[in-house]
Design a protein around this motif. Structure first.
Motif, mmCIF file in Angstrom:
data_model
loop_
_atom_site.group_PDB
_atom_site.id
_atom_site.type_symbol
_atom_site.label_atom_id
_atom_site.label_comp_id
_atom_site.label_asym_id
_atom_site.label_seq_id
_atom_site.Cartn_x
_atom_site.Cartn_y
_atom_site.Cartn_z
ATOM 1 N N ASN A 152 -3.737 3.317 12.105
ATOM 2 C CA ASN A 152 -2.548 3.230 11.250
ATOM 3 C C ASN A 152 -2.444 1.873 10.558
ATOM 4 O O ASN A 152 -2.520 0.836 11.205
ATOM 5 C CB ASN A 152 -1.281 3.428 12.086
ATOM 6 N N GLU B 83 -6.151 9.652 17.177
ATOM 7 C CA GLU B 83 -5.369 8.660 16.443
ATOM 8 C C GLU B 83 -5.072 7.507 17.399
ATOM 9 O O GLU B 83 -4.703 7.730 18.552
ATOM 10 C CB GLU B 83 -4.052 9.260 15.926
ATOM 11 N N ASP C 98 -0.068 9.882 5.764
ATOM 12 C CA ASP C 98 0.679 10.248 6.963
ATOM 13 C C ASP C 98 2.103 10.664 6.593
ATOM 14 O O ASP C 98 2.648 10.220 5.590
ATOM 15 C CB ASP C 98 0.725 9.007 7.875
ATOM 16 N N LYS D 264 -1.601 14.550 6.486
ATOM 17 C CA LYS D 264 -1.077 14.852 7.812
ATOM 18 C C LYS D 264 0.326 15.438 7.667
ATOM 19 O O LYS D 264 1.226 14.791 7.125
ATOM 20 C CB LYS D 264 -1.034 13.588 8.678
ATOM 21 N N GLU E 188 -4.929 5.524 8.174
ATOM 22 C CA GLU E 188 -3.716 6.288 7.855
ATOM 23 C C GLU E 188 -2.711 5.396 7.151
ATOM 24 O O GLU E 188 -2.418 4.297 7.593
ATOM 25 C CB GLU E 188 -3.078 6.858 9.137
HETATM 26 CA CA CA Z 1 -0.168 7.995 11.950
#
Ligand code: CA
Ligand code: C2E
Ligand code: CA
Ligand code: CA
Length: 278
Positions: free
Chosen positions: A116, A58, A178, A199, A148
């Protein structure tokens, strides 16, 4: 009386100047920081806990001040989002990923790179063009990218978000929800958005094992993900015990300090080589 009025005016003017100044200076500061490339990507490995292999990472933003201090997103992200600076910052981070880990990703076509986005990115299609411009001719393929989106903050146009997610998926990207279980969306987001991966938030992982309700919640998330054909990643894993529990529950991917903290590109590349060896 006229002199008194003038005096009041002067005081008001000074007051206004003082109250505006700090913000505009902070603003200039921030724009300069973006131009100077002070916002950089860190990479946190995501592991396959069945095989011990590296799945990818990530990408997490850091602000490296000229004096060397490293600032975490908690301290600037809200400001970056509210001022709109986040759009330039995200572009800059994405460009840097192609330069820093493009080679690694070209050599390892199975590796995933999670980026993200925030709710504002789903208010117009601009980010789709950014993704194309940046990754289309890079060494990182669309198939390697996971976007995400957090359910911590509401998406104000669910229909548009749904369309944009479908468009990203048609390009070959995958989309992860997320912080599942902490926010606004819940089941509605999972159903409406066509999510590929969920997630599990650290909050649930923290008390997994010593708290029956967390274990039950994670267990139902795994079942839900299975039934909906989604992948699942546990985040914030800090102990061996948590890994064991997650394995028992059928979770196969995890990220957390237990494996590695977010790190600069050079360390991530070394980490990938090291995992490959073992
Ligand atoms: Ca994240
Ligand atoms: P997130 O997306 O939920 O990212 C996971 C956060 O948990 C990261 O914090 C990571 O460093 C931290 N973390 C990972 N494993 C562990 C662990 O085992 N224990 C503990 N205590 N923490 C762990 P970080 O890097 O400070 O980022 C915080 C949040 O800032 C992120 O939460 C994400 O919402 C946001 N963020 C970070 N980078 C970006 C970005 O490039 N764009 C946007 N829009 N948001 C970002
Ligand atoms: Ca998260
Ligand atoms: Ca989290």
């Amino acid at each position: 009386a006229a002199g008194c009025g003038a005096l009041v005016l002067i005081f008001v003017a000074i007051g206004v100047w003082f109250s505006w100044r700090p913000e505009s200076e902070a603003h200039d500061d921030f724009s300069a920081a973006i131009r100077n490339g002070e916002f950089i990507p860190y990479y946190q490995p995501v592991m396959d806990i069945e095989t011990g292999k590296l799945r990818g990472c990530e990408v997490l933003m850091r602000w490296r001040r000229p004096n060397g201090t490293m600032v975490s997103p908690g301290q600037f992200m809200a400001y970056a989002e509210s001022t709109g600076h986040i759009f330039d910052m995200t572009r800059s981070i994405m460009v840097q990923t192609t330069q820093e880990v493009g080679q690694l990703y070209e050599e390892n076509p199975d590796f995933k790179l999670s980026v993200n986005l925030f709710a504002g990115h789903f208010r117009n299609r601009e980010v789709i063009q950014d993704l194309k411009d940046i990754y289309e001719n890079s060494k990182i393929s669309f198939q390697q990218i996971v976007v995400e989106v957090t359910e911590r903050y509401p998406l104000d146009d669910l229909d548009l978000a749904r369309k944009m997610i479908a468009e990203m998926q048609a390009m070959g990207l995958r989309v992860a929800l997320d912080d599942v279980g902490t926010g606004h969306g819940g089941m509605a987001y999972l159903q409406k958005l066509g999510i590929d991966i969920i997630k599990i938030d650290k909050m649930f992982i923290d008390s997994i094992g010593d708290d029956d309700s967390s274990t039950t919640i994670v267990d139902s998330m795994v079942e839900l993900a299975d039934n909906l054909g989604m992948g699942i990643i546990a985040e914030g894993v800090e102990t061996e015990d948590q890994i064991d529990r997650l394995r028992e529950l059928g979770v196969t991917a995890a990220q957390g300090y237990f494996f590695a903290r977010p790190m600069p590109a050079s360390e991530y590349i070394a980490f990938a080589a090291k995992v490959e060896e073992d």
